[in-house]
Scaffold this motif. Structure first.
Motif, short mmCIF file in Angstrom:
data_model
loop_
_atom_site.label_atom_id
_atom_site.label_comp_id
_atom_site.label_asym_id
_atom_site.label_seq_id
_atom_site.Cartn_x
_atom_site.Cartn_y
_atom_site.Cartn_z
N VAL A 102 0.82 -1.21 0.00
CA VAL A 102 0.00 0.00 0.00
C VAL A 102 0.86 1.27 0.00
O VAL A 102 0.36 2.36 -0.29
CB VAL A 102 -0.98 0.04 1.19
N PHE B 37 -0.51 4.14 -5.47
CA PHE B 37 -1.77 4.21 -4.74
C PHE B 37 -1.93 5.54 -4.01
O PHE B 37 -2.83 5.69 -3.18
CB PHE B 37 -1.88 3.04 -3.76
N VAL C 129 -11.02 -2.67 -10.16
CA VAL C 129 -9.59 -2.56 -10.47
C VAL C 129 -9.28 -3.14 -11.85
O VAL C 129 -8.54 -2.55 -12.64
CB VAL C 129 -8.73 -3.25 -9.39
N ILE D 196 -0.68 -5.67 -6.59
CA ILE D 196 -1.36 -6.19 -5.40
C ILE D 196 -1.16 -7.70 -5.30
O ILE D 196 -1.70 -8.45 -6.11
CB ILE D 196 -2.86 -5.87 -5.45
N ARG E 144 -12.16 -7.28 -8.00
CA ARG E 144 -11.16 -6.63 -7.16
C ARG E 144 -11.53 -5.15 -7.21
O ARG E 144 -11.55 -4.55 -8.28
CB ARG E 144 -9.75 -6.86 -7.68
N GLU E 145 -11.80 -4.56 -6.05
CA GLU E 145 -12.39 -3.22 -6.04
C GLU E 145 -11.61 -2.25 -5.15
O GLU E 145 -11.01 -2.65 -4.15
CB GLU E 145 -13.84 -3.30 -5.56
N LEU E 146 -11.67 -0.98 -5.53
CA LEU E 146 -11.16 0.10 -4.71
C LEU E 146 -12.34 0.93 -4.24
O LEU E 146 -13.19 1.33 -5.04
CB LEU E 146 -10.18 0.97 -5.49
N THR F 142 -8.03 -4.73 2.39
CA THR F 142 -6.76 -4.16 2.80
C THR F 142 -6.88 -2.64 2.79
O THR F 142 -7.31 -2.05 1.80
CB THR F 142 -5.62 -4.59 1.86
N ILE G 215 -5.63 1.04 2.49
CA ILE G 215 -4.55 1.71 1.78
C ILE G 215 -4.30 3.10 2.36
O ILE G 215 -3.16 3.46 2.67
CB ILE G 215 -4.88 1.82 0.27
N THR H 144 -4.86 -5.99 6.80
CA THR H 144 -5.83 -6.74 6.00
C THR H 144 -6.80 -7.47 6.90
O THR H 144 -6.41 -8.16 7.84
CB THR H 144 -5.11 -7.76 5.09
N THR I 39 -9.71 1.82 0.27
CA THR I 39 -9.68 0.43 0.69
C THR I 39 -9.73 -0.48 -0.53
O THR I 39 -10.45 -0.20 -1.49
CB THR I 39 -10.89 0.10 1.59
N TYR I 40 -8.96 -1.57 -0.47
CA TYR I 40 -8.98 -2.58 -1.53
C TYR I 40 -9.76 -3.79 -1.03
O TYR I 40 -9.62 -4.21 0.12
CB TYR I 40 -7.55 -3.00 -1.87
#
Length: 284
Positions: free
Chosen positions: A38, A43, A90, A101, A128-130, A154, A156, A213, A232-233
């Motif tokens: 991160v 990022f 993502v 990642i 997979r999202e932000l 996770t 960030i 995480t 956040t991931y």
């Protein structure tokens, strides 16, 4: 809101200890040493704004660039909250970041990413999202992640509170009759006259900090609260520990929307479960 107990926070866990102590027992845990990535400049908000400002989101009928979304979240206050959640895919929106990642496995594989799982089954969960958010924002609903997936989150940028409730407390949350994975209860300001059973609910709470995480097992209710500008991931997981739960949830969805094909889901669940298990048995 009910009293909340703290979650385990662990570092240096071996895969075997992680599986045995948390995944197999369906217990959430915070891994404090898995998110070194991160700190990458890729990022940072400056990098994201300069490389991805072509991305847009429409909120309340108005279109915003990524830079505008970030600035709204940075300026968010209790009286003037930023829109939330602001979710970006993502793979679709930031494909260049995928290799930045590392993948954490909660079984010997993530079956959502297998070519043996048809895309029409995985399409709503293999993401997979932000998540961008601002001060005093909270997730709209207390919920279980769709189709019974495990979830890895996770942190960030910024701190985020997570409130989790074990599956055996579901009756306390009055699940929606149609969207069974969502609750109408606002845990921060619960209406105990309308939802009296909620007073019996017991939460597990943790504040996730950058680089940490959170593992949320399949079937756990959860929601969030944000203290400051936040990124956040999140990624979904399906493996041997929640395969049956995942396929049973998909069967109920198929039975409602494609009743003539639903029986095939049961057959696929059994046959492919055995194939996945056999394939994973040879993995280290």
């Amino acid at each position: 809101m009910t009293n909340a107990f703290e979650i385990d926070r662990r570092e240096g866990l071996s895969k075997k200890e992680f599986y045995n102590s948390y995944v197999k027992k369906s217990l959430p845990v915070v891994l404090t040493d898995k998110g070194e990535w991160v700190s990458s400049d890729k990022f940072s908000t400056d990098y994201l704004k300069s490389h991805y400002n072509h991305l847009t989101r429409t909120v309340n009928g108005k279109s915003y660039s990524l830079s505008e979304i970030i600035e709204l979240c940075k300026k968010s206050t209790k009286e003037n909250k930023a829109p939330y959640p602001n979710i970006y895919d993502v793979k679709r929106d930031f494909p260049e970041l995928l290799n930045e990642i590392p993948e954490l496995l909660y079984g010997k594989s993530n079956r959502l990413q297998s070519k043996m799982l048809p895309k029409f089954i995985a399409k709503y969960t293999n993401k997979r999202e932000l998540f961008f958010g601002g001060k005093d924002c909270s997730f709209p609903t207390l919920h279980i992640d769709y189709l019974g997936v495990h979830t890895q989150l996770t942190q960030i940028i910024g701190d985020k509170d997570f409130y989790l409730y074990s599956p055996d407390q579901s009756a306390c949350f009055y699940p929606d009759k149609i969207r069974r994975n969502q609750s109408p209860v606002n845990i921060f300001e619960p209406d105990l006259e309308k939802y009296p059973l909620f007073k019996n609910a017991v939460a597990i709470k943790t504040t996730l900090k950058p680089g940490e995480t959170l593992f949320i097992p399949a079937g756990w209710w959860h929601t969030t609260y944000i203290h400051d500008f936040n990124l956040t991931y999140a990624i979904d997981h399906v493996n041997s520990f929640n395969w049956n739960f995942f396929m049973d949830e998909y069967y109920l969805s198929a039975k409602k929307n494609y009743p003539k094909l639903a029986s095939l889901v049961k057959v696929y669940k059994v046959i492919m479960g055995k194939i996945f298990n056999a394939k994973e048995a040879i993995l280290n």
